[in-house]
Design a protein around this motif. Structure first.
Motif, PDB file in Angstrom:
ATOM      1  N   ARG A 165       0.838  -1.204   0.000  1.00  0.00           N
ATOM      2  CA  ARG A 165       0.000   0.000   0.000  1.00  0.00           C
ATOM      3  C   ARG A 165       0.870   1.250   0.000  1.00  0.00           C
ATOM      4  NH1 ARG A 165      -4.154   1.983   4.860  1.00  0.00           N
ATOM      5  NH2 ARG A 165      -4.273   4.164   4.177  1.00  0.00           N
ATOM      6  N   PHE A 166       1.943   1.233   0.791  1.00  0.00           N
ATOM      7  CA  PHE A 166       2.843   2.393   0.840  1.00  0.00           C
ATOM      8  C   PHE A 166       3.436   2.654  -0.543  1.00  0.00           C
ATOM      9  CE2 PHE A 166       7.072   4.290   1.486  1.00  0.00           C
ATOM     10  CZ  PHE A 166       6.707   5.433   2.163  1.00  0.00           C
ATOM     11  N   PHE A 167       3.863   1.595  -1.222  1.00  0.00           N
ATOM     12  CA  PHE A 167       4.397   1.772  -2.574  1.00  0.00           C
ATOM     13  C   PHE A 167       3.337   2.338  -3.511  1.00  0.00           C
ATOM     14  CE2 PHE A 167       7.776  -1.446  -1.532  1.00  0.00           C
ATOM     15  CZ  PHE A 167       8.866  -0.666  -1.896  1.00  0.00           C
ATOM     16  N   MET A 168       2.111   1.822  -3.424  1.00  0.00           N
ATOM     17  CA  MET A 168       1.044   2.277  -4.310  1.00  0.00           C
ATOM     18  C   MET A 168       0.680   3.736  -4.070  1.00  0.00           C
ATOM     19  SD  MET A 168      -1.600  -0.908  -4.781  1.00  0.00           S
ATOM     20  CE  MET A 168      -2.742   0.174  -5.651  1.00  0.00           C
ATOM     21  N   GLU A 169       0.840   4.203  -2.842  1.00  0.00           N
ATOM     22  CA  GLU A 169       0.541   5.599  -2.530  1.00  0.00           C
ATOM     23  C   GLU A 169       1.620   6.538  -3.043  1.00  0.00           C
ATOM     24  OE1 GLU A 169      -2.092   5.288   1.572  1.00  0.00           O
ATOM     25  OE2 GLU A 169       0.102   5.220   1.704  1.00  0.00           O
ATOM     26  N   HIS A 170       2.774   5.995  -3.431  1.00  0.00           N
ATOM     27  CA  HIS A 170       3.893   6.824  -3.895  1.00  0.00           C
ATOM     28  C   HIS A 170       4.476   6.257  -5.188  1.00  0.00           C
ATOM     29  CE1 HIS A 170       3.564   7.338   0.483  1.00  0.00           C
ATOM     30  NE2 HIS A 170       3.892   8.589   0.252  1.00  0.00           N
ATOM     31  N   PRO A 171       3.685   6.151  -6.250  1.00  0.00           N
ATOM     32  CA  PRO A 171       4.190   5.562  -7.497  1.00  0.00           C
ATOM     33  C   PRO A 171       5.316   6.411  -8.097  1.00  0.00           C
ATOM     34  CG  PRO A 171       2.116   6.692  -7.886  1.00  0.00           C
ATOM     35  CD  PRO A 171       2.306   6.655  -6.396  1.00  0.00           C
ATOM     36  N   GLY A 172       6.320   5.724  -8.608  1.00  0.00           N
ATOM     37  CA  GLY A 172       7.416   6.416  -9.271  1.00  0.00           C
ATOM     38  C   GLY A 172       8.463   6.981  -8.343  1.00  0.00           C
ATOM     39  N   GLN A 173       8.286   6.814  -7.038  1.00  0.00           N
ATOM     40  CA  GLN A 173       9.256   7.334  -6.080  1.00  0.00           C
ATOM     41  C   GLN A 173      10.180   6.225  -5.608  1.00  0.00           C
ATOM     42  OE1 GLN A 173       7.705   9.716  -2.890  1.00  0.00           O
ATOM     43  NE2 GLN A 173       6.154  10.669  -4.171  1.00  0.00           N
ATOM     44  N   VAL A 174      11.459   6.544  -5.504  1.00  0.00           N
ATOM     45  CA  VAL A 174      12.450   5.580  -5.048  1.00  0.00           C
ATOM     46  C   VAL A 174      12.600   5.694  -3.537  1.00  0.00           C
ATOM     47  CG1 VAL A 174      14.821   4.770  -5.272  1.00  0.00           C
ATOM     48  CG2 VAL A 174      13.669   5.824  -7.231  1.00  0.00           C
ATOM     49  N   PHE A 175      12.559   4.559  -2.855  1.00  0.00           N
ATOM     50  CA  PHE A 175      12.703   4.557  -1.403  1.00  0.00           C
ATOM     51  C   PHE A 175      13.868   3.668  -0.992  1.00  0.00           C
ATOM     52  CE2 PHE A 175       8.226   5.604  -2.025  1.00  0.00           C
ATOM     53  CZ  PHE A 175       8.094   6.706  -1.197  1.00  0.00           C
ATOM     54  N   THR A 176      14.667   4.175  -0.056  1.00  0.00           N
ATOM     55  CA  THR A 176      15.747   3.371   0.493  1.00  0.00           C
ATOM     56  C   THR A 176      15.156   2.356   1.475  1.00  0.00           C
ATOM     57  OG1 THR A 176      16.133   4.840   2.378  1.00  0.00           O
ATOM     58  CG2 THR A 176      17.298   5.352   0.325  1.00  0.00           C
ATOM     59  N   LYS A 177      15.946   1.370   1.834  1.00  0.00           N
ATOM     60  CA  LYS A 177      15.497   0.392   2.824  1.00  0.00           C
ATOM     61  C   LYS A 177      15.224   1.083   4.154  1.00  0.00           C
ATOM     62  CE  LYS A 177      18.083  -3.379   0.678  1.00  0.00           C
ATOM     63  NZ  LYS A 177      19.261  -4.268   0.772  1.00  0.00           N
ATOM     64  N   GLU A 178      16.044   2.085   4.474  1.00  0.00           N
ATOM     65  CA  GLU A 178      15.862   2.823   5.723  1.00  0.00           C
ATOM     66  C   GLU A 178      14.512   3.532   5.741  1.00  0.00           C
ATOM     67  OE1 GLU A 178      18.521   2.880   3.850  1.00  0.00           O
ATOM     68  OE2 GLU A 178      20.188   2.210   5.126  1.00  0.00           O
ATOM     69  N   GLN A 179      14.157   4.163   4.629  1.00  0.00           N
ATOM     70  CA  GLN A 179      12.879   4.875   4.558  1.00  0.00           C
ATOM     71  C   GLN A 179      11.706   3.903   4.673  1.00  0.00           C
ATOM     72  OE1 GLN A 179      13.794   6.814   0.795  1.00  0.00           O
ATOM     73  NE2 GLN A 179      13.690   8.808   1.773  1.00  0.00           N
ATOM     74  N   LEU A 180      11.795   2.770   4.009  1.00  0.00           N
ATOM     75  CA  LEU A 180      10.721   1.782   4.063  1.00  0.00           C
ATOM     76  C   LEU A 180      10.567   1.224   5.466  1.00  0.00           C
ATOM     77  CD1 LEU A 180      11.429  -0.154   0.745  1.00  0.00           C
ATOM     78  CD2 LEU A 180       9.570   1.453   1.169  1.00  0.00           C
ATOM     79  N   TYR A 181      11.669   0.925   6.097  1.00  0.00           N
ATOM     80  CA  TYR A 181      11.600   0.354   7.441  1.00  0.00           C
ATOM     81  C   TYR A 181      11.010   1.355   8.426  1.00  0.00           C
ATOM     82  CZ  TYR A 181      12.906  -3.433  10.583  1.00  0.00           C
ATOM     83  OH  TYR A 181      12.863  -4.504  11.445  1.00  0.00           O
ATOM     84  N   ASN A 182      11.382   2.620   8.239  1.00  0.00           N
ATOM     85  CA  ASN A 182      10.871   3.662   9.131  1.00  0.00           C
ATOM     86  C   ASN A 182       9.379   3.878   8.925  1.00  0.00           C
ATOM     87  OD1 ASN A 182      10.340   6.910   9.412  1.00  0.00           O
ATOM     88  ND2 ASN A 182      11.634   6.105  11.036  1.00  0.00           N
ATOM     89  N   GLN A 183       8.930   3.872   7.674  1.00  0.00           N
ATOM     90  CA  GLN A 183       7.535   4.142   7.357  1.00  0.00           C
ATOM     91  C   GLN A 183       6.615   2.968   7.703  1.00  0.00           C
ATOM     92  OE1 GLN A 183       5.981   6.878   6.218  1.00  0.00           O
ATOM     93  NE2 GLN A 183       7.834   8.101   6.140  1.00  0.00           N
ATOM     94  N   VAL A 184       7.064   1.756   7.448  1.00  0.00           N
ATOM     95  CA  VAL A 184       6.192   0.583   7.600  1.00  0.00           C
ATOM     96  C   VAL A 184       6.374  -0.108   8.945  1.00  0.00           C
ATOM     97  CG1 VAL A 184       5.568  -1.653   6.607  1.00  0.00           C
ATOM     98  CG2 VAL A 184       6.130   0.271   5.100  1.00  0.00           C
ATOM     99  N   TRP A 185       7.609  -0.210   9.392  1.00  0.00           N
ATOM    100  CA  TRP A 185       7.861  -0.874  10.669  1.00  0.00           C
ATOM    101  C   TRP A 185       7.964   0.115  11.830  1.00  0.00           C
ATOM    102  CZ3 TRP A 185       8.903  -3.228   6.196  1.00  0.00           C
ATOM    103  CH2 TRP A 185       8.701  -4.602   6.110  1.00  0.00           C
ATOM    104  N   GLY A 186       8.094   1.414  11.513  1.00  0.00           N
ATOM    105  CA  GLY A 186       8.162   2.439  12.552  1.00  0.00           C
ATOM    106  C   GLY A 186       9.406   2.359  13.401  1.00  0.00           C
TER     107      GLY A 186
END
Length: 231
Positions: A165-186
């Motif tokens: 869902r996070f990816f779908m809300e931000h199509p075309g944007q590149v995310f680092t592993k750090e950003q993904l972990y912070n956004q999804v795992w908090g």
């Protein structure tokens, strides 16, 4: 398109003036800020259809403003301006949540058309039902927490669905592993292997050929992005 309000943040007055005059011809209102600190103060009290940020400024830079905006959940379209044309620098800006990246010097026609496209895309996105996210063949019902591809439900676990869902809300944007972990795992303590495993699991469920993904792609040396081919 008219009456849109745009915030232009650049420490060069000549550039701010040129942009303001270009948008004035399109009946758009421009508010100016000469650095990131002033921009953040303005953003606390005013809403804009688009924010244009210079990357390099003497005080608070464009990336810092962008990260602060996204960290507060502000999804206003953001266009980055930079004198750098390096591809990795552009990927960095997009990874922080920028919607577009324009290299100086630029033609006013390119500036205007890009701005209109970003504003139009934002308006279309905001008209969607608040409990439904659609990108290409995928749709996520945020109330029922289900995901469909071409009308068929995908067997995503709760955490997989949250990440997708996070990816779908931000199509075309590149995310680092750090950003993904912070956004999804908090959590700021990143477990690289966890991200890799979840991306592999999601690809196995959304891709026709997980080894050659069409939608959830790896950006070498940076992280991941979600995009729909042809969009």
């Amino acid at each position: 398109m008219s009456d849109e309000k745009i915030l232009v943040v650049d420490d060069e007055k000549a550039i701010r003036t040129a942009i303001r005059l270009a948008f004035k011809k399109e009946n758009m209102t421009v508010i100016e800020a000469e650095d990131g600190d002033e921009a953040l103060q303005i953003l606390r009290s005013e809403h804009f259809h688009l924010v244009i940020l210079d990357v390099m400024m003497k005080r608070v830079g464009g990336y810092q403003v962008l990260q602060t905006m996204r960290g507060k959940g502000d999804s206003t379209p953001v266009m980055m301006l930079s004198g750098k044309s390096d591809e990795m620098d552009q990927v960095l800006g997009l990874g922080f949540g920028a919607d577009s990246y324009l290299t100086k010097p630029f033609h006013n026609s390119v500036l205007i058309q890009t701005a209109k496209a970003l504003i139009r895309r934002s308006e279309i996105y905001n008209r969607l039902a608040p409990n439904e996210i659609r990108q290409g063949p995928f749709s996520v019902d945020t109330l029922r927490m289900t995901c469909l591809k071409g009308g068929n439900e995908l067997a995503l676990t709760g955490r997989e669905l949250t990440l997708f869902r996070f990816f779908m809300e931000h199509p075309g944007q590149v995310f680092t592993k750090e950003q993904l972990y912070n956004q999804v795992w908090g959590d700021s303590v990143v477990d690289d292997n966890t991200i890799i495993v979840y991306v592999r699991r999601i690809r196995a469920k959304i891709e026709d050929d997980p080894k050659n993904p069409q939608y959830l792609k790896t950006v070498r040396g940076i992280g991941y992005l979600f995009e729909v081919p042809g969009v």
